[in-house]
Design a protein around this motif. Structure first.
Motif, PDB file in Angstrom:
ATOM      1  N   PRO A  78       0.992  -1.509  -0.178  1.00 16.85           N
ATOM      2  CA  PRO A  78       0.397  -0.272  -0.544  1.00 16.85           C
ATOM      3  C   PRO A  78       1.128   1.203  -0.439  1.00 16.85           C
ATOM      4  O   PRO A  78       2.106   1.093   0.073  1.00 16.85           O
ATOM      5  CB  PRO A  78      -0.532  -0.043   1.523  1.00 16.85           C
ATOM      6  CG  PRO A  78      -0.507  -0.977   1.713  1.00 16.85           C
ATOM      7  CD  PRO A  78       0.600  -1.997   0.938  1.00 16.85           C
ATOM      8  N   LEU A  79       0.618   2.613  -0.130  1.00 21.60           N
ATOM      9  CA  LEU A  79       0.630   3.270  -0.138  1.00 21.60           C
ATOM     10  C   LEU A  79       1.594   4.106   0.795  1.00 21.60           C
ATOM     11  O   LEU A  79       2.824   4.239   0.812  1.00 21.60           O
ATOM     12  CB  LEU A  79       0.198   4.532  -1.056  1.00 21.60           C
ATOM     13  CG  LEU A  79       0.959   5.657  -1.354  1.00 21.60           C
ATOM     14  CD1 LEU A  79       1.582   5.848  -2.134  1.00 21.60           C
ATOM     15  CD2 LEU A  79      -0.821   7.469  -1.832  1.00 21.60           C
ATOM     16  N   THR A  80       0.754   4.011   2.107  1.00 22.89           N
ATOM     17  CA  THR A  80       1.246   4.656   3.112  1.00 22.89           C
ATOM     18  C   THR A  80       2.128   4.121   3.601  1.00 22.89           C
ATOM     19  O   THR A  80       3.424   3.998   3.985  1.00 22.89           O
ATOM     20  CB  THR A  80       0.378   3.729   4.575  1.00 22.89           C
ATOM     21  OG1 THR A  80      -0.410   2.280   4.410  1.00 22.89           O
ATOM     22  CG2 THR A  80      -0.955   4.841   4.519  1.00 22.89           C
ATOM     23  N   VAL A  81       2.467   2.237   3.465  1.00 20.00           N
ATOM     24  CA  VAL A  81       3.626   1.517   3.539  1.00 20.00           C
ATOM     25  C   VAL A  81       4.863   1.957   2.951  1.00 20.00           C
ATOM     26  O   VAL A  81       6.076   2.158   3.288  1.00 20.00           O
ATOM     27  CB  VAL A  81       3.448  -0.011   3.228  1.00 20.00           C
ATOM     28  CG1 VAL A  81       4.812  -1.233   3.378  1.00 20.00           C
ATOM     29  CG2 VAL A  81       2.656  -0.818   4.125  1.00 20.00           C
ATOM     30  N   THR A  82       4.770   2.600   1.366  1.00 16.29           N
ATOM     31  CA  THR A  82       5.790   2.755   0.430  1.00 16.29           C
ATOM     32  C   THR A  82       6.433   4.118   1.060  1.00 16.29           C
ATOM     33  O   THR A  82       7.804   4.457   1.337  1.00 16.29           O
ATOM     34  CB  THR A  82       5.683   3.234  -0.842  1.00 16.29           C
ATOM     35  OG1 THR A  82       4.661   1.956  -0.996  1.00 16.29           O
ATOM     36  CG2 THR A  82       6.600   3.006  -1.873  1.00 16.29           C
ATOM     37  N   LEU A  83       5.375   5.106   1.609  1.00 20.44           N
ATOM     38  CA  LEU A  83       5.535   6.630   2.257  1.00 20.44           C
ATOM     39  C   LEU A  83       6.586   6.222   4.011  1.00 20.44           C
ATOM     40  O   LEU A  83       7.785   6.895   4.043  1.00 20.44           O
ATOM     41  CB  LEU A  83       4.785   7.206   2.282  1.00 20.44           C
ATOM     42  CG  LEU A  83       3.465   7.316   1.452  1.00 20.44           C
ATOM     43  CD1 LEU A  83       2.973   8.680   1.876  1.00 20.44           C
ATOM     44  CD2 LEU A  83       4.501   8.522   0.748  1.00 20.44           C
TER      45      LEU A  83
END
Length: 694
Positions: A45-50
């Protein structure tokens, strides 16, 4: 076009000596790119990438150990610290009271950890921010394994950048520092031209002062970088030569300011400005491409003209002679700057251990930060139940590096001002690239670069980039709105107010109190410097007093940082600003004269009558230091004694060598600077010459 490019490069080099900030900002951006590229194939997910990107950015920004081995250890500890913060933050999302309590306690840990040097500051900041960002990204407990994996990728990405792609190259950085030194030297000469052109003004005087201060910063960087590329003896020689150039520059500035008070014809003034411009043209070059200044015809002309000037000098001759002395000093520095050997691998670190637990100003700031954080939780919750953590973040930022209530106030004002400006940038950027993911990511990287690059020079500009980046992140997460950004401003105001209130009410540390402690540290360093200088000049010991003068410089620089709330424009009381500048200028004069002694002193230089004069000088200086120290220990109390001025005893013919006269003259001027410092704090001075008169 080439001229424009050269001028731009010179300004960049002068603004960032050694390109250290550029390397840090580049490391942060490149680390983010590597971390995101490594996580994309996993389709997380995008939050993990961030979180991975944030880990790469934070480690690049905070890990600043002096050695590669120390940096590697800190990176490992950063992963463990970040893992604990992420786990607790994710658990806290399910238990709302827990997250706010732990978040506030983390402020105490992060602020208190600064006492342990670069590693403590890095780990404290990482623990705090990797607790903050999972809350900002609304991470859940189920995501913890992925978040920890992203954290590891981010730390590893920074390690690859730090140790492989943008590895620190001591020789290349030393060359860049030399280029910055020459660019800043040229900037001082340019400032003297401007001051002379308008016959002196307050604006050009401030510009000249700022240019000299920036040159001094570069001299300290040379002193730091030299041991990495040359052996101890060559490093000592280079430091000595760099200080000689700085002293010559200082004398040129003083001479130009004095000349502005003389009656000069237009022809003389234009001639002096032209000479300064020609000399500056020799400075603004790459050291590798520039021949020794002694190989130029301009150098010979300056020396010949300077040698002809005697006590019956014509108007403007003082500037001509100062230019000749600067040219000579620069030639010596260029000859000493070429790396010849490798550093001494046996050089050790004699730093004293830091006590784990102690009640001092750092502990007091940590207690204030906890109280401020608690107030921020309450006030921030009234503004927004979801985004109260922005107020706590502001409290943390204003207390990091602040040693007094005044410093906290200044940082709070800067933070709020930068956030207000950043709102405009965030809105414009979010509207400009709305819906374009690639453009949004690109602008986020630009904001990260700007944030890291400007962090050490401007809190306002850094806050602008942070707020602009957050607007883009909200856009990327699909939660962007003008209301959200205004909540961010309101939370920042609440956090700044909470931090300032805690600093003023809870065991407050006044700026004047910290300033007096720092001045006492300056006097301690000066006392040590004078004791060893006397031993060196008398031939009783062989010690590196260049290092001791450097310690004195660092102490004065600490006073500059501490006293900023008094000299900052936000202080509306002009009398307090003038007082602050008076204190700082006097201390800088003391450090300047000490550097002059360090640059000229040689082992066994003063014997016989010269040794007697030396003991007289240093004995009086050390006695005056004791009087000043007593006055600082009880400010506002009765005068502890009087300071003794130079009695004017003539120097014997046996010590009439120019170098010896320069050392004794600098000691005499140092004496006068100490007397001036005493005058600031109400300590009277007696003049033996006046007392001896019938």
């Amino acid at each position: 076009m080439n001229r424009f490019r050269t001028a731009a490069v010179d300004r960049l080099v002068a603004a960032d000596p050694g390109l250290v900030r550029l390397r840090l900002a580049g490391s942060a951006v490149l680390g983010i790119v590597l971390a995101v590229a490594a996580l994309l194939p996993a389709h997380v997910p995008l939050t993990v990438t961030l979180v991975g990107a944030i880990a790469a950015m934070m480690t690049a920004f905070t890990v600043n150990d002096p050695t590669p081995g120390g940096q590697a250890v800190t990176l490992v500890l950063a992963f463990l610290t970040g893992a604990a913060s992420i786990t607790v933050a994710s658990l806290g999302s399910a238990l709302p009271p827990l997250d706010s309590v732990v978040f506030v306690l983390l402020i105490f840990v992060a602020v208190y950890a600064q006492r342990f040097g670069p590693r403590g500051t890095a780990l404290g900041s990482i623990a705090f921010f990797l607790f903050f960002f999972p809350m900002f990204l609304q991470a859940h407990v189920k995501q913890v394994p992925q978040l920890l994996m992203a954290l590891g990728v981010g730390v590893l990405a920074n390690a690859v950048v730090r140790f492989v792609l943008l590895r620190h190259n001591a020789e290349a950085e030393f060359l860049r520092v030399r280029r910055a030194f020459r660019a800043r030297l040229a900037a001082v000469v340019r400032a003297t031209e401007a001051h002379l052109a308008v016959n002196g003004s307050e604006r050009t005087r401030k510009q000249l002062r700022s240019a000299i201060s920036r040159l001094h910063e570069c001299v300290l960087l040379i002193e730091d970088a030299a041991p990495d590329v040359v052996d101890a003896r060559a490093a000592d020689r280079l430091r000595r030569r760099a200080i000689e150039v700085e002293l010559a520059v200082g004398w040129l500035a003083i001479t130009v300011q004095r000349t502005c008070s003389d009656e000069l014809t237009a022809e003389v003034r234009d001639d002096l400005i032209a000479r300064l411009a020609r000399f500056r043209a020799l400075m603004e070059r790459d050291p590798r491409e520039l021949p020794l200044i002694s190989e130029t015809g301009e150098y010979s002309r300056m020396l010949v003209e300077g040698s002809r000037i005697d006590s019956h000098a014509a108007p403007g001759d003082g500037v001509r002679k100062a230019l000749a002395e600067l040219a000579l000093a620069d030639d010596r520095a260029q000859r000493a700057a070429a790396p010849e050997t490798t550093p001494d691998p046996l050089a050790g670190d004699d730093a004293e251990p830091t006590p784990t637990f102690a009640y001092d100003n750092r502990t007091r700031s940590a207690i204030q930060a906890v109280v401020g954080g608690g107030l921020a939780v309450l006030g921030g919750g009234l503004v927004s139940h979801q985004r109260w953590y922005w107020a706590v973040l502001t409290v943390f930022v204003v207390f990091i590096g602040a040693s007094s209530a005044g410093a906290t106030f200044v940082k709070g004002v800067r933070r709020l001002g930068g956030t207000l400006i950043g709102i405009v940038g965030g809105v414009l950027l979010a509207l400009l690239v709305g819906g374009n993911t690639a453009a949004t990511l690109g602008l986020i990287l630009v904001c990260v670069f700007g944030m890291v690059y400007t962090a050490r020079v401007s809190q306002v500009v850094m806050a602008f980039f942070v707020t602009s980046m957050l607007g883009l992140l909200y856009s990327l997460l699909g939660t962007f709105s003008l209301e959200v950004l205004w909540i961010r401003v309101a939370e920042t105001a609440v956090g700044a107010a909470a931090g300032i209130l805690a600093a003023v009410v809870i065991v407050p540390v006044r700026t004047r109190s910290v300033m007096l402690d720092d001045i006492a540290a300056v006097l301690d360093d000066l006392e040590e410097f004078l004791g060893h200088a006397r031993g060196l000049l008398a031939g009783e010991e062989n010690v590196n007093i260049i290092e001791l003068s450097r310690d004195l410089d660092r102490s004065v620089e600490q006073v500059r940082t501490t006293i900023e709330p008094l000299t900052h424009p936000v202080n509306l009381r002009s009398a307090r600003r003038d007082y602050g500048w008076h204190v700082l200028t006097t201390l800088e004069t003391i450090a300047f004269r000490a550097r002059h002694v360090a640059a000229r002193a040689q082992p066994g230089q003063l014997t016989g009558a010269g040794a007697d004069r030396l003991r007289q000088f240093t004995g009086r200086l050390l006695a005056n230091i004791d009087v000043l120290r007593t006055a600082l220990d009880a400010p506002g109390g009765p005068t502890p004694g009087t300071l003794v001025r130079d009695d004017g005893t003539p120097v014997s013919d046996r010590v009439e060598a120019a170098e010896t006269r320069a050392v004794l003259s600098s000691l005499s001027h140092l004496d006068e600077a100490l007397v001036a410092l005493g005058g600031i704090f109400g300590v009277e001075a007696t003049d033996p010459r006046a007392a001896a008169k019938p």
